[in-house]
Scaffold this motif. Structure first.
Motif, PDB file in Angstrom:
ATOM      1  N   ASP A   1      41.311 -33.904  23.030  1.00 55.41           N
ATOM      2  CA  ASP A   1      40.479 -33.686  21.657  1.00 55.41           C
ATOM      3  C   ASP A   1      39.737 -35.099  21.277  1.00 55.41           C
ATOM      4  O   ASP A   1      39.277 -35.135  20.209  1.00 55.41           O
TER       5      ASP A   1
ATOM      6  N   GLU B   1      33.086 -33.701  19.370  1.00 58.88           N
ATOM      7  CA  GLU B   1      33.205 -32.341  19.184  1.00 58.88           C
ATOM      8  C   GLU B   1      31.762 -32.092  18.958  1.00 58.88           C
ATOM      9  O   GLU B   1      31.081 -30.897  19.307  1.00 58.88           O
TER      10      GLU B   1
ATOM     11  N   PHE C   1      39.106 -27.437  24.819  1.00 59.57           N
ATOM     12  CA  PHE C   1      39.588 -28.768  24.457  1.00 59.57           C
ATOM     13  C   PHE C   1      41.110 -28.553  24.128  1.00 59.57           C
ATOM     14  O   PHE C   1      41.977 -29.613  24.397  1.00 59.57           O
TER      15      PHE C   1
ATOM     16  N   LEU D   1      37.200 -34.683  29.444  1.00 63.20           N
ATOM     17  CA  LEU D   1      37.375 -33.460  29.673  1.00 63.20           C
ATOM     18  C   LEU D   1      36.486 -32.921  31.009  1.00 63.20           C
ATOM     19  O   LEU D   1      37.427 -32.472  31.820  1.00 63.20           O
TER      20      LEU D   1
END
Length: 97
Positions: free
Chosen positions: A79, A16, A73, A85
């Motif tokens: 995640d 992230e 996400f 993604l």
């Protein structure tokens, strides 16, 4: 078990942070192209207020970008990996397009 959760949590946080950092570059670059030329005279007249305003714009855009990426996400159920993604988005586009 807690070590697995910890590793997953660290991996998720790392991915992230990576997406946020490298996703920020094109957004910040584009924002700079728009904001900096518009604020040139203002920075010279009132540097404190101009810098506060520019910083507020960048902070607001950064918050919105982070929130938007997090929602993507979550919605796609991905995640742990930016590459996953991208693959999922490409598959969806091929399926619907």
């Amino acid at each position: 078990m807690s070590q697995t959760i910890s590793k997953d949590s660290h991996k998720k946080s790392l991915n992230e942070a990576f997406v946020n950092s490298f996703g920020a570059y094109p957004v910040g670059y584009g924002l700079g192209i728009v904001i900096l030329p518009l604020s040139m005279g203002w920075i010279q007249q009132d540097p404190l207020i101009a810098n506060l305003a520019i910083t507020m714009v960048y902070a607001t855009v950064s918050f919105a970008r982070s929130y938007f990426l997090r929602r993507i996400f979550e919605r796609l159920g991905i995640d742990d990996n930016f590459i996953k993604l991208a693959i999922k988005l490409i598959k969806r586009k091929r399926k619907h397009g």
